[in-house]
Design a protein around this motif. Structure first.
Motif, PDB file in Angstrom:
ATOM      1  N   ASP B   2       0.462  -0.691   0.396  1.00 58.32           N
ATOM      2  CA  ASP B   2       0.194  -0.310  -0.431  1.00 58.32           C
ATOM      3  C   ASP B   2       0.419   0.967   0.098  1.00 58.32           C
ATOM      4  O   ASP B   2       0.123   2.187  -0.335  1.00 58.32           O
ATOM      5  CB  ASP B   2      -0.811   0.130   1.271  1.00 58.32           C
ATOM      6  CG  ASP B   2      -1.805  -1.683   1.472  1.00 58.32           C
ATOM      7  OD1 ASP B   2      -2.008  -2.215   2.272  1.00 58.32           O
ATOM      8  OD2 ASP B   2      -2.397  -1.365  -0.034  1.00 58.32           O
ATOM      9  N   GLN B   5       2.212   1.882  -3.283  1.00 61.15           N
ATOM     10  CA  GLN B   5       0.861   2.469  -3.687  1.00 61.15           C
ATOM     11  C   GLN B   5       1.163   4.093  -4.398  1.00 61.15           C
ATOM     12  O   GLN B   5       0.968   4.662  -4.746  1.00 61.15           O
ATOM     13  CB  GLN B   5      -0.590   2.754  -4.072  1.00 61.15           C
ATOM     14  CG  GLN B   5      -1.586   2.695  -4.346  1.00 61.15           C
ATOM     15  CD  GLN B   5      -1.475   2.351  -5.729  1.00 61.15           C
ATOM     16  OE1 GLN B   5      -1.635   1.239  -5.693  1.00 61.15           O
ATOM     17  NE2 GLN B   5      -2.520   2.971  -6.260  1.00 61.15           N
ATOM     18  N   ILE B   6       0.796   4.913  -2.403  1.00 63.57           N
ATOM     19  CA  ILE B   6       0.577   6.192  -2.375  1.00 63.57           C
ATOM     20  C   ILE B   6       2.111   6.633  -3.022  1.00 63.57           C
ATOM     21  O   ILE B   6       2.149   8.146  -3.612  1.00 63.57           O
ATOM     22  CB  ILE B   6       0.939   6.076  -0.786  1.00 63.57           C
ATOM     23  CG1 ILE B   6      -0.365   5.604  -0.221  1.00 63.57           C
ATOM     24  CG2 ILE B   6       1.110   7.434  -0.228  1.00 63.57           C
ATOM     25  CD1 ILE B   6      -0.434   6.019   1.322  1.00 63.57           C
ATOM     26  N   ASP B 291      -9.270  24.554 -10.327  1.00 63.43           N
ATOM     27  CA  ASP B 291      -9.705  23.744  -9.484  1.00 63.43           C
ATOM     28  C   ASP B 291      -8.812  22.699 -10.108  1.00 63.43           C
ATOM     29  O   ASP B 291      -7.681  21.380  -9.692  1.00 63.43           O
ATOM     30  CB  ASP B 291     -11.346  22.957  -9.611  1.00 63.43           C
ATOM     31  CG  ASP B 291     -11.678  23.219  -7.718  1.00 63.43           C
ATOM     32  OD1 ASP B 291     -11.021  24.055  -7.255  1.00 63.43           O
ATOM     33  OD2 ASP B 291     -12.901  23.451  -8.162  1.00 63.43           O
ATOM     34  N   ARG B 294      -5.387  23.272  -9.318  1.00 64.00           N
ATOM     35  CA  ARG B 294      -5.450  23.038  -7.546  1.00 64.00           C
ATOM     36  C   ARG B 294      -4.392  21.512  -7.778  1.00 64.00           C
ATOM     37  O   ARG B 294      -4.081  20.982  -7.795  1.00 64.00           O
ATOM     38  CB  ARG B 294      -6.148  23.174  -6.546  1.00 64.00           C
ATOM     39  CG  ARG B 294      -5.708  21.974  -6.145  1.00 64.00           C
ATOM     40  CD  ARG B 294      -6.817  22.778  -4.528  1.00 64.00           C
ATOM     41  NE  ARG B 294      -8.461  22.441  -4.920  1.00 64.00           N
ATOM     42  CZ  ARG B 294      -9.100  22.912  -4.551  1.00 64.00           C
ATOM     43  NH1 ARG B 294      -8.962  24.012  -3.471  1.00 64.00           N
ATOM     44  NH2 ARG B 294     -11.017  23.536  -4.757  1.00 64.00           N
ATOM     45  N   ASN B 303      -7.907  20.337   0.386  1.00 61.23           N
ATOM     46  CA  ASN B 303      -8.934  20.787   2.256  1.00 61.23           C
ATOM     47  C   ASN B 303      -8.801  22.231   2.651  1.00 61.23           C
ATOM     48  O   ASN B 303      -8.794  22.416   3.511  1.00 61.23           O
ATOM     49  CB  ASN B 303      -8.756  19.612   2.760  1.00 61.23           C
ATOM     50  CG  ASN B 303      -8.819  18.203   2.375  1.00 61.23           C
ATOM     51  OD1 ASN B 303      -9.174  18.118   1.153  1.00 61.23           O
ATOM     52  ND2 ASN B 303      -8.572  16.946   3.089  1.00 61.23           N
TER      53      ASN B 303
END
Lengths: 306, 303, 550
Positions: B2, B5-6, B291, B294, B303
């Motif tokens: 995992d 993946q990140i 957007d 970003r 966020n």
């Protein structure tokens, strides 16, 4: 816990002081000479000086500020220039209505925003996501007043389903809260989507998927709680947005709250009332933020200390 | 598994960033982030309209044409003379929307620049110097953020008296807090980086470090925020004008056109179509562009 | 006669009316054609209706209320000594059973009705009126009605300056007799007493809650009682079951909602929720056009030409408007017919101060004071005055949509002769305070009669002693002041009217204003509503309205 609480209270307190300073500056320094506002342009210099003295405006600025603070602490917001009523009275009459509207606006944001966020996360980068995300961004870009008038004309008048403005009944609340909430819903959608995507990439969800669980079930079983909590925290910040939004919504729908009062006072150049509405909304924001933070801390002490 | 993946996502972000430098990757960026393309085109059209307003407009935007209103004082609908109809005192709606673009962009951009200037300055100072400077600035920022922005701006404009200058001053001067917060966050990250630390160790002055090392690193989030801010400020100006305390007549602004239309739209719906559409177009354009930028530049600002 | 009506702030009357914009009052029938049409059904006893009000009331204390907004309800809570007949400007007794004016015109004697009770049960006596006169004269109260009786009523000045404990000219020989003595005959004094400044009040009640509270908690002898009042939101009126006029009011309850948006009010009317749109709310421009073009609503409209003048007060004491040529130029530069059009035809353009229904109005003005629309001539005059390149100035207006629309039209007309106008819209008391500050070049405003006498226009608005209270043009011409002084002693009749016509001509030579138009007011009334009429002086007849089965 205690240390966090103390720090948080101290922070909120400092912000409250800051708010009182800023409102003091705008109310007393910006509009020119408040004495002239009270006595008029034609008054003789002696009268002006006398009124200046009785208003305490011949004292040093910091003394004036402290007396302002002192009055605030006693709940004295002065008198309206327009109809001479105590500002506290005018505001307290309307505060409840605005609180109800802001709360239902928030409910609309949540009801629309969170499911939208879940859906766009589940169908990330698929056609559903694109369509819903586009709708959300259009929602953000919609002018509130345009939307409100559209509602009044089509839903209240043409269809005759809901009342045209006013207050007092739950029916009166539907259109204003929709108007207020639709714009903000997109923020929740975004927030939920981002945090859900993060959650999806984590171990246990992947395991669940591997075990053959359906997408939606996984979402609700595992993702929901972790994805939604950050969104609820955002409510603290959101209060500021909602308290600003009520100005337009209340004006368009003739809804008797703080926002409408602010607009009415602006047309009368009624500075004490204008500043009181600003002050009160800001205090609300600070208090709500504080409450949300504390609640959040109680739920999950690990995350909130930042 | 995992974690790898990140990491891949992070790497891809970095790749995108370096992609900025090579021109042949522009296409790829636009393809990956279609929002930039769409939003960019929308904003670009607005700029063109604003610049060439006198050439595009068919009428003088503030002239009241006797032919614009009927004998009973109703505004004339779209016809060969006024392609999008006339307003309630006989002015050409199309030309007013065209000129209104100028006002919207002017307020949107100037107000954002003011906020940007204050926000970046305070954010950099706060993040870089830390300690009590940081504390003071952040408390002020918190205070500013506690005010409901729209109400705050309305109060200030009302007290200052409505005019185009006061509108963008009020919006600009009050709207820097979010920017300060974000810039400060970025600065805190950058400050700890190795090369900044080594520059410090080598005895570079604060001034040099800020301008050479820190500022270039906060450009990306500032561009993103700035773009979104322009959209927001355009909407804010329209809201103020709609409430009657923004741009004053006879100057055309989408907001005051909508206000005029709101009282007449039952018999003259064209009064709210075009200005409402223009406003939606502008805010949507800047939101999409912001957007998209970003997503491309900094997925973490989300966020 | 040294008139000193400094506190007489008649203009407040306009503010609401400007908000209401093109307005009108009636000079003919009780039931105008509109109401008679739909009255097929039988009138129901009692019942409730909803109406809108364009803005919250500025005051509810009769001593403070001086605009058409608060007149709407203050005249319902209280009774004056005399009042107008429902369909004319003839004065009849209200709280007074009968009244008598002495031959020399100096002593007014009123016999009061007996057994009239305040809403709290206290009985009304002559003292109830004396108490209100005292409040009006009390500087602490600061009533705009003071100028109407001070110094006219004997002993009023001494009382108001604190030199006497009683007003020597107002006495009550017995509880049901009131005697008022004035210093010199005044043809309009009875009209003054009919104004809502001078009703019966219960002093004990006022003292128990104080003047400030009294402004929000009215209590009188009138047909309606206050049931509830939420500032800025709504007010509910409840029938005064013990009202001394038998059979009135006809309804049980009236709910008044404050609705700034005229269009929303019109929508509510179409939905059948709102009983009528009269003085309480303007029929918006587009709504009016719709009503007129829709056969369903066309017949529900009632119209009335108002005794009123909309005008632009030019600041006669400030450059460049201190120059007569400039004022004349501005007079010729404004396209009044366009303003009429912007009012959807609900107005008639005018070049004089007195409205057509006011005695003293001149059908044909002499050419030299009849400033007709002529841009070229205007430019010439401006050039002659030394302003060939124009100048910059400011214009104060109310913030209603209609007012700003008209202001923009004027702005664009003046631009054509080189004058740059900055429009400054304000509302409520900030508007009237602004006008009285005399710091604006022009004030766009209007005047509606308090009573049917030309002095109510010329003396109140253009006498030098009224600067800045009501004379917003700061016009002060000794010749005119002198003429006004002489004319005021004449008793109503041809001689008096002729004198005022002459004064008007003298004033027009100086062109202190730009008279704009005479408004025609439209009301729209539901077919199931009975008893609605438009009165020349009063507002909507709330006590007279009833509903039919519908």
């Amino acid at each position: 816990m205690a240390a966090y609480l103390v720090r948080r209270i101290l922070g909120a307190f400092i912000v409250l002081i800051g708010i009182s300073i800023i409102t003091f500056i705008i109310a007393y320094a910006v509009p020119g000479d408040p004495v002239r506002t009270v006595v008029g342009e034609k008054a003789s210099p002696e009268v002006v000086e006398q009124v200046r003295h009785t208003m305490g405006l011949d004292r040093p600025v910091y003394v004036q500020y402290f007396s302002y603070l002192n009055r605030l602490a006693h709940g004295d917001l002065g008198f309206s220039y327009y109809n001479n009523q105590p500002v506290t009275h005018l505001i307290s009459e309307r505060f409840g209505a605005t609180a109800v509207l802001a709360l239902s606006g928030w409910a609309v944001e949540i009801i629309i925003g969170i499911p939208l966020g879940l859906l766009t996360a589940v169908y990330n980068r698929k056609i559903t996501d694109y369509i819903l995300s586009s709708l959300a961004i259009i929602g953000i870009s919609l002018p509130t007043f345009w939307l409100g008038m559209w509602f009044i004309y089509n839903i209240s008048y043409k269809m005759g389903i809901l009342p045209i403005g006013g207050s007092g009944d739950i029916k009166n609340l539907i259109l204003p809260s929709l108007t207020l909430g639709i714009v903000g819903a997109a923020y929740y959608q975004r927030l939920v989507k981002t945090s859900m995507l993060e959650v999806f990439s984590q171990d246990y969800i992947r395991t669940a998927h591997a075990n053959g669980a359906s997408s939606l079930r996984v979402t609700f079983r595992h993702g929901f709680r972790n994805g939604v909590i950050p969104a609820v925290t955002y409510a603290g910040m959101d209060i500021a947005f909602l308290m600003g939004g009520v100005v337009i919504t209340e004006t368009v729908f003739n809804y008797p709250g703080i926002g409408q009062l602010a607009m009415q006072s602006i047309q009368h150049l009624d500075v004490p009332v204008i500043m009181a509405t600003v002050l009160l909304s800001a205090i609300c924001v600070v208090v709500m933020n504080f409450i949300v933070d504390i609640l959040y801390f109680l739920i999950d002490p690990r995350i909130s200390i930042s | 598994m995992d974690t790898s993946q990140i990491q891949t996502t992070n790497v891809s972000t970095v790749n995108n960033r370096t992609g900025l430098k090579s021109r042949n990757k522009v296409f790829k960026v636009l393809r990956t982030y279609p929002m930039i393309l769409v939003g960019g085109l929308m904003v670009f059209t607005l700029l063109l309209i604003a610049i060439f307003a006198p050439l595009i407009a068919t009428h003088n935007p503030i002239t009241q044409y006797p032919t614009g209103i009927s004998d009973i004082g109703a505004p004339k609908g779209p016809n060969s003379e006024f392609i999008f109809g006339a307003d309630s005192i006989g002015r050409d709606v199309f030309s007013r929307v065209i000129y209104g673009t100028r006002v919207s962009l002017e307020v949107g951009i100037f107000a954002s620049l003011i906020s940007l200037f204050i926000g970046v300055t305070l954010g950099v100072v706060s993040g870089y110097f830390g300690k009590w400077v940081d504390m003071v600035i952040m408390r002020i920022t918190d205070t500013m953020l506690a005010f409901p922005f729209l109400l705050f701006v309305i109060a200030l404009v009302a007290v200052l008296k409505p005019s185009i200058t006061n509108v963008f001053i009020a919006i600009g001067v009050l709207g820097w807090a979010m920017m300060t917060r974000i810039v400060r966050g970025e600065v805190l990250k950058v400050k700890e980086l190795e090369y900044v630390q080594s520059a410090k160790a080598l005895g570079a002055s604060n001034f040099v470090i800020i301008f050479k090392e820190i500022l270039p690193n906060v450009v990306a989030p500032v561009i993103v925020m700035g773009t979104l801010l322009v959209g927001q400020n355009i909407m804010l100006e329209a809201a103020l004008s709609f409430l009657g305390i923004g741009i004053q007549p006879p100057t055309a602004s989408w907001g005051n056109m909508l206000q005029d239309g709101m009282n007449t739209y039952q018999i003259a719906p064209w009064l709210i179509y075009l200005p409402g559409f223009a406003l939606l177009w502008a805010t949507l354009g800047f939101n999409l562009l912001g957007d998209g930028l970003r997503d491309w530049l900094d997925p973490t600002v989300g966020n | 006669m040294a008139k000193k009506k400094t506190t007489k702030m008649g203009m407040l009357v306009l503010i609401l009316l400007l908000i209401l914009s093109a307005c009108s009052s009636n000079s003919t029938g009780t039931d105008s054609k509109g109401t008679t049409k739909g009255n097929d059904g039988e009138a129901v006893k009692g019942g409730k209706i909803n109406i809108d009000m364009s803005a919250d009331f500025s005051h509810l204390d009769p001593a403070m209320c001086y605009d058409f907004g608060c007149y709407e309800v203050v005249t319902q809570f209280y009774n004056m000594l005399v009042t107008y007949e429902p369909d004319s400007t003839k004065l009849v007794g209200s709280a007074a059973e009968e009244f008598n004016i002495s031959d020399d015109g100096l002593t007014y004697t009123f016999k009061l009705k007996k057994g009239v009770k305040f809403h709290n049960g206290t009985e009304m006596t002559a003292q109830s009126f004396i108490d209100e006169f005292k409040r009006i004269l009390d500087p602490e109260v600061g009533s705009p009605g003071k100028g109407f009786i001070d110094p006219l009523v004997i002993g009023s000045t001494d009382f108001s300056e604190g030199k006497a404990k009683e007003i020597s000219g107002i006495t009550a020989p017995d509880p049901y007799t009131l005697v008022i003595k004035i210093t010199e005959p005044q043809g309009t004094f009875l009209n003054v007493l009919a104004m809502p400044f001078f009703p019966a009040i219960d002093k004990q009640y006022v003292d128990s809650i104080g003047n400030k509270e009294f402004d929000h908690k009215p209590m009188g002898t009138g047909p309606w009682k206050l049931k509830s009042y939420n500032t800025g939101k709504d007010m509910v009126l409840e029938k005064n079951a013990d009202y001394f006029v038998a059979g009135f009011p006809k309804l049980d309850e009236i709910t008044i909602t404050f609705e700034k948006n005229a269009q929303s009010s019109a929508l509510k009317f179409k939905q059948g929720d709102t009983a009528f749109i009269g003085w309480n709310q303007l029929i918006g421009s587009s709504d009016f056009i719709q009503f007129q073009q829709d056969s369903k609503y066309k017949d529900l409209l009632q119209s009335q030409t108002l005794v009123s003048t909309y005008y632009l007060a030019l600041n006669n004491q400030v450059k460049p408007f201190d120059n007569k040529l400039v004022r004349q130029a501005v007079n010729m530069a404004i396209d009044k017919e366009k303003l009429v059009k912007l009012n959807n035809g609900r107005a008639t353009a005018t070049n004089q101060i007195l409205p057509p229904d006011m005695p003293g109005y001149q059908k044909d003005l002499p050419a030299e004071v009849d400033y007709k629309f002529n841009k070229e001539k205007a430019k010439e005059l401006l050039k002659e005055a030394g302003f060939a390149d124009g100048f910059k100035t400011t214009m104060l207006t109310t913030s209603s949509d209609q007012a700003t629309k008209e202001a923009q039209s004027i702005q664009s007309d003046l631009k054509e002769i080189g004058i740059d106008v900055e429009i400054r819209p304000l509302s409520g008391s900030s508007y009237s305070d602004g006008a009285r500050s005399l710091k604006y070049g022009m004030v766009s405003t209007a005047w509606f009669q308090d009573y049917p006498d030309p002095s109510n226009f010329l003396d109140v608005l253009l006498n030098g002693s009224e600067v800045p209270a009501n004379n917003w043009a700061a016009y002060n011409n000794p010749v005119v002041n002198d003429m006004l002084k002489k004319a005021s002693t004449l008793s109503p009749g041809q001689e008096r009217w002729a004198a005022f016509s002459e004064i008007q001509l003298e004033v027009l030579k100086d062109a202190p204003w730009v008279p704009l138009y005479t408004p025609v007011r439209y009301a729209i009334v539901q077919p199931w509503l009975k008893g609605f009429y438009q009165h020349p002086v009063w507002m909507d007849p709330l006590q007279n309205i009833s509903v039919t089965k519908h």
